[in-house]
Scaffold this motif. Structure first.
Motif, short mmCIF file in Angstrom:
data_model
loop_
_atom_site.label_atom_id
_atom_site.label_comp_id
_atom_site.label_asym_id
_atom_site.label_seq_id
_atom_site.Cartn_x
_atom_site.Cartn_y
_atom_site.Cartn_z
N THR A 1 54.37 -84.56 -45.12
CA THR A 1 55.67 -84.01 -45.06
C THR A 1 56.08 -83.00 -43.76
O THR A 1 55.19 -82.97 -43.19
N PRO A 2 57.51 -82.86 -43.71
CA PRO A 2 57.78 -82.33 -42.40
C PRO A 2 57.46 -80.68 -42.48
O PRO A 2 57.32 -80.32 -43.46
N PRO A 3 57.15 -80.09 -41.06
CA PRO A 3 56.81 -78.86 -41.34
C PRO A 3 57.81 -77.99 -41.54
O PRO A 3 59.30 -78.45 -41.21
N LEU A 4 57.74 -76.68 -41.76
CA LEU A 4 58.65 -75.74 -41.82
C LEU A 4 59.12 -75.05 -40.46
O LEU A 4 58.07 -74.64 -39.55
N LEU A 5 60.23 -74.71 -40.18
CA LEU A 5 60.42 -73.92 -38.75
C LEU A 5 60.75 -72.76 -38.95
O LEU A 5 61.49 -72.29 -39.96
N VAL A 6 60.23 -71.94 -38.09
CA VAL A 6 60.39 -70.51 -38.10
C VAL A 6 60.55 -70.04 -36.54
O VAL A 6 60.01 -70.37 -35.74
N LEU A 7 61.87 -69.39 -36.51
CA LEU A 7 62.32 -69.00 -35.25
C LEU A 7 62.13 -67.17 -35.19
O LEU A 7 62.69 -66.43 -36.09
N ALA A 8 61.51 -67.24 -34.09
CA ALA A 8 61.14 -65.56 -34.11
C ALA A 8 61.61 -64.80 -32.78
O ALA A 8 61.48 -65.57 -31.87
N SER A 9 61.96 -63.77 -32.86
CA SER A 9 62.47 -62.72 -31.45
C SER A 9 63.52 -63.38 -30.80
O SER A 9 63.67 -62.92 -29.58
N PHE A 10 64.48 -64.23 -31.35
CA PHE A 10 65.54 -64.47 -30.76
C PHE A 10 66.54 -63.47 -30.97
O PHE A 10 66.72 -63.11 -32.19
N PRO A 11 67.29 -63.09 -30.19
CA PRO A 11 68.32 -62.25 -30.28
C PRO A 11 69.63 -62.82 -31.05
O PRO A 11 69.95 -63.93 -31.26
N GLN A 12 70.05 -61.69 -32.04
CA GLN A 12 71.40 -62.28 -32.63
C GLN A 12 72.48 -62.62 -32.00
O GLN A 12 72.87 -61.98 -30.81
N PRO A 13 73.20 -63.57 -32.11
CA PRO A 13 74.46 -63.97 -31.42
C PRO A 13 75.34 -63.03 -31.51
O PRO A 13 75.83 -62.18 -32.42
N GLY A 14 75.85 -62.69 -30.24
CA GLY A 14 76.91 -61.43 -30.10
C GLY A 14 77.55 -61.40 -28.70
O GLY A 14 77.14 -62.47 -28.01
N PRO A 15 78.30 -60.55 -28.51
CA PRO A 15 78.96 -60.55 -27.05
C PRO A 15 78.20 -60.35 -26.05
O PRO A 15 78.09 -60.92 -25.00
N GLY A 16 77.08 -59.48 -26.28
CA GLY A 16 75.93 -59.27 -24.99
C GLY A 16 74.94 -60.43 -24.92
O GLY A 16 74.01 -60.29 -23.97
N THR A 17 74.73 -61.53 -26.06
CA THR A 17 74.01 -62.52 -25.88
C THR A 17 74.41 -63.49 -24.90
O THR A 17 75.11 -64.02 -24.88
N PRO A 18 73.22 -63.75 -24.21
CA PRO A 18 73.20 -64.85 -23.15
C PRO A 18 73.84 -66.16 -23.86
O PRO A 18 73.37 -66.44 -24.88
N PRO A 19 74.73 -66.97 -23.59
CA PRO A 19 75.46 -68.09 -24.06
C PRO A 19 74.43 -69.44 -24.44
O PRO A 19 74.72 -69.93 -25.18
N HIS A 20 73.25 -69.35 -23.62
CA HIS A 20 72.34 -70.37 -23.70
C HIS A 20 71.57 -70.21 -24.63
O HIS A 20 70.93 -71.33 -25.36
N LEU A 21 71.13 -69.20 -25.34
CA LEU A 21 70.30 -68.61 -26.37
C LEU A 21 70.54 -69.41 -27.63
O LEU A 21 69.84 -70.08 -28.32
N PRO A 22 72.16 -69.30 -28.13
CA PRO A 22 72.44 -69.73 -29.33
C PRO A 22 72.28 -71.33 -29.32
O PRO A 22 71.67 -71.88 -30.26
N LEU A 23 72.58 -71.92 -28.27
CA LEU A 23 72.60 -73.51 -27.97
C LEU A 23 70.96 -73.89 -28.04
O LEU A 23 70.50 -74.84 -28.72
N LEU A 24 69.89 -72.95 -27.46
CA LEU A 24 68.54 -73.50 -27.63
C LEU A 24 68.15 -73.11 -28.88
O LEU A 24 67.14 -74.02 -29.43
N MET A 25 68.36 -72.22 -29.65
CA MET A 25 68.09 -72.02 -31.28
C MET A 25 68.64 -73.14 -32.11
O MET A 25 67.97 -73.86 -32.97
N LYS A 26 69.82 -73.82 -31.81
CA LYS A 26 70.47 -74.83 -32.22
C LYS A 26 69.77 -76.11 -32.18
O LYS A 26 69.58 -77.13 -33.23
N THR A 27 69.14 -76.26 -30.98
CA THR A 27 68.69 -77.55 -30.60
C THR A 27 67.18 -77.64 -31.30
O THR A 27 66.80 -78.61 -31.91
N PHE A 28 66.64 -76.29 -31.43
CA PHE A 28 65.15 -76.63 -32.06
C PHE A 28 65.42 -76.47 -33.62
O PHE A 28 64.64 -77.19 -34.42
N GLN A 29 66.47 -75.98 -34.14
CA GLN A 29 66.72 -76.12 -35.58
C GLN A 29 67.10 -77.69 -36.08
O GLN A 29 66.71 -78.20 -37.10
#
Length: 439
Positions: A135-163
């Motif tokens: 069976t496939p593993p469960l994914l857990v994302l930890a310590s990533f900042p919440q999307p917002g105006p001050g969040t670097p734009p590449h981090l949401p794309l990085l999270m989406k890639t792993f998801q």
């Protein structure tokens, strides 16, 4: 006796029991690209184990294979991601490519540990079977900042890639017994790196000592492993086995320990204990039972640093979305984007012109072929007409050598001539018989 031949295809885990479950889930290729060492080759094998069952576990790369070959083969197999490991002059690198239009994320592998290294350094040796990887593993994302105006734009794309690397989690449809592994992706803001960890989920009885748990689970000691039961021959009392502290030679007046205060208890805090929502794998793991959940790391372990994010696929890169070391102003970024747009427009024009040239040449070839066929047909008609004219001319023209017999006079004259010729010739000699050869 003939050799038995297997005609049935054996599929893995959930795919065999539910073929429709494999539709719409992300599938991956994990490959090594270029000349790499034995350690990086083993890391590729370990990552394939992590990505099972929706990955090509037995994929064999050849030295002459290019990335373009995998890009061409991937759509037919329904592959959505490509993980390519390669060795550079600086450090090993990893590229995660989203098929079939990108983007491409390039990572530098700062540090990594193989599965064998993690297991050898662990105090508790864990037997890893093939059941955990059905069976496939469960994914857990930890310590990533919440999307917002001050969040670097590449981090949401990085999270989406792993998801998108792993199947989406649906708590309503998820079977508890299928949750066997966890992939932890944690972001380290101080170092600017991403930590990759792989764990096995272990469920143990809560609030009991190690010896009691050994009896409940049906485990055996090292001495009596071959017999299949616990060896209590050296104990004077059953309490010596269950309640004696670790390291003591025998029971004493105050040497007993309670089950709740046992140092070897699987769970000594209510935070670690949960009530099972459904039946789980293992003995006595029934619905509603209170159990302690523990994560055992099995590897591999990687520390990744994001270097670059580009649009498109390798070899057909578009604009650079993010770069770790190259920083550009808005004007430079706008100029670069305009340059990419111009290049793409020129490429499209050349492609359209090439298609027009191919159509024109094909039409010309078809026209030449049709013209040659019509010319051959006209030549054939002319030949037939010439033959017919010759036949007509032969019918209407007299031949000088041809004898003419017309009317009664001519017939009588011809008859008299024949009689005269026959009289002049005289009797003919008899015909000779053919000689017969010897048999």
């Amino acid at each position: 006796m003939g050799r038995h031949r297997k005609n049935r295809t054996h599929l893995k885990g959930g795919v065999a029991s539910n073929p429709a479950a494999a539709e719409g889930v992300p599938k991956s290729f994990v490959i090594k690209h270029g000349q790499v060492g034995t350690s990086l080759t083993q890391l590729v094998r370990d990552m394939r184990r992590v990505m099972e069952p929706y990955t090509a576990s037995r994929l064999k790369e050849r030295t002459r294979n290019k990335l373009k070959d995998f890009f061409t083969m991937a759509p037919a197999l329904g592959v959505t991601h490509l993980l390519a490991f390669t060795l550079t002059d600086v450090a090993p690198s990893l590229r995660i490519v989203r098929l079939s239009a990108g983007p491409t994320l390039s990572f530098r592998i700062e540090r990594y540990s193989l599965v064998k290294d993690v297991l050898n350094s662990s105090k508790r040796a864990r037997n890893i079977g093939s059941v955990e990887y059905l069976t496939p593993p469960l994914l857990v994302l930890a310590s990533f900042p919440q999307p917002g105006p001050g969040t670097p734009p590449h981090l949401p794309l990085l999270m989406k890639t792993f998801q998108t690397l792993f199947p989406p989690l649906s708590p309503q449809k998820l079977s508890l017994s299928s949750a066997r592994r966890i992939v932890l992706i944690s972001y380290n803001a101080d170092r600017g790196t991403v930590d990759f960890r792989h764990y096995l989920i272990t469920v143990k009885p809560y609030g009991v000592s190690k010896r009691v748990r050994r009896v409940l689970e049906g485990a055996t000691t090292k001495v009596s492993a071959s017999k299949g039961y616990l060896d209590l021959g050296n104990e004077k009392d059953v309490a010596d086995f269950f309640l004696r502290k670790k390291g003591e030679p025998g029971p004493s007046s105050d040497g007993y320990e309670s089950a709740a205060s046992s140092a070897s208890s699987a769970g000594g805090d209510d935070v670690d204990a949960i009530s099972l929502a459904d039946d789980y794998l293992g003995r006595n793991n029934k619905k509603g039972q209170k159990r302690a959940v523990r994560l055992d790391e099995v590897g591999p372990r990687m520390e990744l640093r994001l270097i670059k994010i580009t649009e498109g696929l390798p070899g057909k890169e578009g604009s650079v979305i993010y770069h770790e070391f190259v920083k550009k102003t808005k004007a430079e970024a706008t100029a670069q984007k305009a340059e990419h747009v111009a290049k793409e427009k020129l490429r499209q024009q050349r492609r359209e012109e090439q298609e027009r040239n191919v159509k024109r040449k094909k039409a010309e070839a078809d026209g030449k072929k049709a013209g040659s066929d019509s010319a051959e047909q006209e030549e054939g008609e002319e030949d037939d007409g010439a033959l017919n004219d010759e036949e007509l001319e032969d019918d209407g023209v007299w031949d000088d050598e041809e004898e003419y017999s017309g009317g009664e006079e001519d017939e009588n004259a011809s008859g008299s001539d024949e009689e005269e010729s026959s009289e002049d010739e005289g009797p003919r000699p008899p015909l000779k018989k053919p000689k017969r050869g010897k048999r």
